[in-house]
Scaffold this active site. Structure first.
Site, mmCIF file in Angstrom:
data_model
loop_
_atom_site.group_PDB
_atom_site.id
_atom_site.type_symbol
_atom_site.label_atom_id
_atom_site.label_comp_id
_atom_site.label_asym_id
_atom_site.label_seq_id
_atom_site.Cartn_x
_atom_site.Cartn_y
_atom_site.Cartn_z
ATOM 1 N N ARG A 239 -8.527 17.857 -18.695
ATOM 2 C CA ARG A 239 -9.604 17.902 -17.800
ATOM 3 C C ARG A 239 -9.954 16.398 -17.591
ATOM 4 O O ARG A 239 -9.922 15.720 -18.710
ATOM 5 C CB ARG A 239 -10.806 18.966 -18.064
ATOM 6 C CG ARG A 239 -10.179 20.373 -17.859
ATOM 7 C CD ARG A 239 -11.639 21.169 -18.294
ATOM 8 N NE ARG A 239 -11.198 22.651 -18.289
ATOM 9 C CZ ARG A 239 -10.635 23.442 -19.353
ATOM 10 N NH1 ARG A 239 -10.592 22.617 -20.482
ATOM 11 N NH2 ARG A 239 -10.418 24.541 -19.357
ATOM 12 N N LYS A 269 -16.925 26.050 -26.990
ATOM 13 C CA LYS A 269 -16.847 27.018 -28.096
ATOM 14 C C LYS A 269 -15.817 26.763 -29.275
ATOM 15 O O LYS A 269 -16.121 27.245 -30.304
ATOM 16 C CB LYS A 269 -16.509 28.238 -27.508
ATOM 17 C CG LYS A 269 -17.555 29.009 -26.806
ATOM 18 C CD LYS A 269 -17.342 30.232 -26.123
ATOM 19 C CE LYS A 269 -18.473 30.923 -25.260
ATOM 20 N NZ LYS A 269 -18.243 32.133 -24.718
ATOM 21 N N HIS A 328 -7.375 16.477 -11.912
ATOM 22 C CA HIS A 328 -7.284 17.621 -12.208
ATOM 23 C C HIS A 328 -5.927 18.306 -11.713
ATOM 24 O O HIS A 328 -5.385 19.398 -12.200
ATOM 25 C CB HIS A 328 -8.515 18.643 -11.598
ATOM 26 C CG HIS A 328 -8.789 20.152 -12.088
ATOM 27 N ND1 HIS A 328 -7.721 21.114 -11.884
ATOM 28 C CD2 HIS A 328 -9.479 20.527 -13.225
ATOM 29 C CE1 HIS A 328 -8.163 22.192 -12.486
ATOM 30 N NE2 HIS A 328 -9.232 21.895 -13.310
ATOM 31 N N ARG A 331 -2.852 19.329 -13.973
ATOM 32 C CA ARG A 331 -3.017 20.572 -14.819
ATOM 33 C C ARG A 331 -2.186 21.625 -14.155
ATOM 34 O O ARG A 331 -1.224 22.357 -14.572
ATOM 35 C CB ARG A 331 -4.494 20.969 -14.986
ATOM 36 C CG ARG A 331 -5.150 19.947 -15.809
ATOM 37 C CD ARG A 331 -6.580 20.285 -15.917
ATOM 38 N NE ARG A 331 -7.017 21.709 -16.420
ATOM 39 C CZ ARG A 331 -7.002 21.947 -17.783
ATOM 40 N NH1 ARG A 331 -6.556 21.363 -18.535
ATOM 41 N NH2 ARG A 331 -7.347 23.349 -18.030
ATOM 42 N N HIS A 354 -7.080 26.873 -21.627
ATOM 43 C CA HIS A 354 -7.737 28.093 -20.856
ATOM 44 C C HIS A 354 -8.418 29.029 -22.048
ATOM 45 O O HIS A 354 -7.624 29.410 -22.844
ATOM 46 C CB HIS A 354 -6.690 28.587 -20.070
ATOM 47 C CG HIS A 354 -6.654 27.758 -18.934
ATOM 48 N ND1 HIS A 354 -5.449 28.066 -18.019
ATOM 49 C CD2 HIS A 354 -7.285 26.718 -18.179
ATOM 50 C CE1 HIS A 354 -5.446 27.187 -17.005
ATOM 51 N NE2 HIS A 354 -6.527 26.662 -17.019
ATOM 52 N N TYR A 364 -9.883 31.360 -33.159
ATOM 53 C CA TYR A 364 -8.876 31.047 -33.849
ATOM 54 C C TYR A 364 -7.623 30.415 -33.468
ATOM 55 O O TYR A 364 -6.917 29.654 -34.004
ATOM 56 C CB TYR A 364 -8.460 32.072 -34.479
ATOM 57 C CG TYR A 364 -9.452 32.752 -35.399
ATOM 58 C CD1 TYR A 364 -9.729 32.364 -36.891
ATOM 59 C CD2 TYR A 364 -10.579 33.946 -35.249
ATOM 60 C CE1 TYR A 364 -10.935 32.570 -37.891
ATOM 61 C CE2 TYR A 364 -11.399 34.083 -36.039
ATOM 62 C CZ TYR A 364 -11.673 33.816 -37.301
ATOM 63 O OH TYR A 364 -12.555 33.988 -38.216
#
Length: 409
Positions: A239, A269, A328, A331, A354, A364
């Site tokens: 991005r 995250k 973008h 991508r 994603h 993980y």
């Protein structure tokens, strides 16, 4: 007898202080210097106190009586008027900057240093510069609307939304600590005042147009750093914000990998690992030659800032792709072609960062299939090289070799 304006005007200094009473403990102190000062003597909790009501003629007789009436109401409610005034003065002196910096100090305690650096810069440049010295309890929603719209007008719509989000966090902190009574940033949504982000912003060229685009990027005659930014964007298809905010400390030269901390990724995250092809390493080595400091891969025009979000978009417009291609867009192109040539969907999705629907899996998967992804990224870099050499959208590529890359991974 109650005072009159005439009596006050005619009161002359006598060489020593004296008082002119108005009743209920209110009097005018005529000082030896000639000053005329309003005072109210009262008792609270068994102690005598003296409250200043202002100086005459700035505070007229009528105004002094109004001030007394207000203070007396506070006294009758069981509150010391002078303590109440002090509290109000301190509250009025609490600026947004004071609260914001206190919030920032606590907020950044468990955050990544690089992420904190970006947040501090955004807070300082876009928020505190505009409303920092305003009393936090006096700021109203229209002020914040003007602030975020001004940011948007500079071509930084995403920054405008983030600035509003951060401002709202500061107000919530202020409410929790009794420093303000409301959160004006929560009284409207970004979509109420900012332009809608259109899907067209992610426009991309067709496969047939890709060779011409890659060639024009290769021979771009503008800033060499901007040219290298576009080249690296095509090679790693991150991005735009993830690319331009890249920092040299994130590059693992030994492992040929770009390790992006979770705080810089969409959603924040999990970290993202980008295996670097030989071509990508070459681009980074060239960027190192042009560096202004040892922090940013893509330094901006201003000290301690990275390249603007708009830089790549404007460069693409300059070479003829206005409305046809964005940062973008690389991508989407990479995803389409890698799928077309048979690479595993999971490998592609992981490389695009994603997020899976399962948050536990997301925690993980960031390092999953690194070996396969590395071979895929090297194949992609060579595919782009072949496009430049052949000028064709479908250079000679053996699909069997693609399959073998994944079987052997």
């Amino acid at each position: 007898m109650a005072l009159t304006d005439v009596k006050i005007r005619n009161a002359k200094p006598t060489g020593k202080d004296y008082k002119l009473a108005d009743g209920h403990g209110v009097y005018l102190l005529v000082a030896a210097s000639g000053s005329k000062l309003w005072r109210w003597k009262y008792r609270f909790a068994g102690k005598e106190k003296l409250m200043a009501l202002g100086a005459y003629p700035e505070v007229t007789l009528a105004a002094a009586r109004d001030k007394f009436a207000g203070a007396r109401t506070i006294l009758d409610s069981g509150v010391d008027p002078m303590a109440d005034r002090k509290k109000g003065r301190e509250k009025a002196e609490t600026t947004f900057r004071v609260v914001a910096l206190d919030w920032l100090k606590k907020w950044k305690a468990d955050k990544d240093q690089r992420y904190v650096m970006n947040a501090e810069r955004r807070l300082t440049d876009y928020v505190l510069a505009r409303i920092g010295d305003r009393s936090i309890d006096e700021i109203q929603a229209p002020e914040l609307v003007r602030m975020v719209c001004a940011i948007e007008e500079r071509g930084a719509s995403d920054v405008a939304r983030r600035a509003l989000q951060m401002t709202s966090q500061v107000f919530r902190y202020g409410i929790a600590h009794g420093l303000c009574r409301q959160n004006p940033a929560a009284m409207f949504k970004p979509s109420d005042v900012l332009k809608k982000v259109k899907v067209e912003n992610f426009a991309r060229v067709e496969k047939s147009e890709l060779p011409d685009l890659i060639t024009k990027i290769e021979y771009y005659d503008g800033s060499p750093v901007t040219r290298l930014a576009m080249k690296l964007m095509a090679l790693v298809f991150l991005r735009t914000s993830e690319l331009i905010e890249g920092q040299w400390a994130e590059v693992d030269w030994k492992e040929a990998r770009w390790n992006i901390p979770k705080e810089r990724m969409k959603g924040g995250k999990r970290p993202h690992f980008v295996p670097l092809s030989a071509q990508a390493i070459t681009v980074l080595q060239q960027l190192w030659h042009y560096r202004k400091n040892d922090i940013w891969m893509f330094p901006g025009d201003r000290a301690n800032e990275c390249m603007s979000n708009n830089t790549i978009l404007k460069a693409l417009e300059r070479i003829g792709y206005k409305g046809k291609m964005t940062g973008h867009g690389f991508r989407g192109i990479a995803s389409t072609l890698l799928h077309e040539y048979g690479f595993e969907n999971e490998h592609i999705e992981l490389q695009l960062a994603h997020a899976p629907h399962d948050d536990v899996a997301a925690a993980y998967n960031h390092a999953k299939y690194l070996k396969s992804r590395r071979k895929m990224m090297q194949w992609w870099a060579e595919y782009l090289d072949q496009m430049i050499e052949s000028g064709k959208a479908s250079p000679t590529v053996n699909k069997t070799s693609v399959a073998s890359l994944q079987v052997s991974a």
